[in-house]
Design an enzyme around this catalytic site. Structure first.
Site, PDB file in Angstrom:
ATOM      1  N   TYR A 114      76.296  66.949  37.752  1.00  0.00           N
ATOM      2  CA  TYR A 114      75.601  66.881  36.456  1.00  0.00           C
ATOM      3  C   TYR A 114      76.000  65.621  35.693  1.00  0.00           C
ATOM      4  CZ  TYR A 114      74.243  68.082  31.685  1.00  0.00           C
ATOM      5  OH  TYR A 114      73.698  68.062  30.429  1.00  0.00           O
ATOM      6  N   SER A 163      74.107  63.003  28.158  1.00  0.00           N
ATOM      7  CA  SER A 163      75.119  64.014  27.846  1.00  0.00           C
ATOM      8  C   SER A 163      76.441  63.311  27.586  1.00  0.00           C
ATOM      9  CB  SER A 163      75.288  64.992  29.015  1.00  0.00           C
ATOM     10  OG  SER A 163      76.446  65.789  28.851  1.00  0.00           O
TER      11      SER A 163
END
Length: 248
Positions: free
Chosen positions: A154, A140
């Site tokens: 995350y 990401s």
């Protein structure tokens, strides 16, 4: 061409979108996820649009680590080999640390990192035996720096899988096994469908088309879509933390 592609987390979001794009390019697909009814719907759709490809499905909860190995081996047996494995399954849940949500942060960490480790182990078992293959890690853009609030865990897991992929790449230098780390920017999917008014967000189809184009090039690293995430990723790595903290 890498004919047979295995995608985890293929029942929704980026996994489902990538399956559509790869099917349109003539690839055979090994698709797995927990929600098999959604996989069946996807298989019907893909074969109707691309009758010359082969699609194999299996249920997989990536937190069941023994099942990860069993499913990957079964797909290998279905097709005779697997040419590319995309470690895509993941969670976007999380809360600021110290606010009583350890259970959510732990599940995110286990799903996004430990389960990804299991998938890499199972993939490399197949690729080492074949002496060929392409491992793709979906990270990401948030992996570029530590992120605040709900993104803290995350982002840490996505940085972890990026480091894991680079370590695997280092271990395989000179061997005919490729390793790519893909850093998606803001692509609309079920994981972020409730997030509104996010700058630079692209729709799922546009984002997945860009993902597949990047994956087919087999780069060591790629930020997707390239604009604006290549320059923004560079900026995130070098801006003061107080500026980066406002991005979360």
């Amino acid at each position: 061409m890498r004919k047979t592609i295995l995608i985890t987390g293929a029942s929704s979001g980026l996994g489902r979108g990538m399956a559509r794009e790869f099917a349109g390019r003539g690839h055979d697909l090994a698709l797995c996820a927990r929600r098999t009814e959604r996989l069946e719907e996807l298989k019907t759709e893909l074969l109707a649009a691309n009758p010359d490809i082969k699609v194999s499905l299996r249920a997989l909860d990536v937190l069941n680590y023994e099942q990860v190995f069993e499913v990957f081996r079964a797909f290998r047996d279905d097709f005779g080999r697997v040419d590319r494995i995309i470690v895509n399954a993941g969670l976007g849940k999380g809360q600021p640390l110290g606010t009583g949500y350890f259970h959510a942060n732990r599940k995110t960490a286990e799903t996004n990192f430990v389960a990804a480790l299991a998938q890499c182990e199972a993939a490399l078992e197949i690729f080492r035996a074949q002496n060929d293959g392409h491992l793709v890690m979906i990270s990401s853009i948030s992996a570029m720096r530590g992120m605040p609030r709900n993104l803290t865990t995350y982002a840490a897991t996505k940085a972890g899988v990026a480091a894991l992929a680079e370590g695997i790449r280092a271990d395989l230098l000179g061997k005919p096994i490729k390793v790519s780390t893909i850093y998606p920017g803001y692509i609309r999917s079920e994981i972020n469908e409730k997030v509104k008014k996010t700058p630079f967000m692209v729709d799922t189809e546009t984002g997945c088309r860009a993902l597949v184009r990047a994956i087919e090039r087999e780069p060591a690293n790629a930020s997707v879509p390239g604009w604006p995430w290549i320059p923004l990723g560079f900026a995130m790595r070098h801006l003061p933390l107080r500026v980066v903290a406002k991005m979360g």
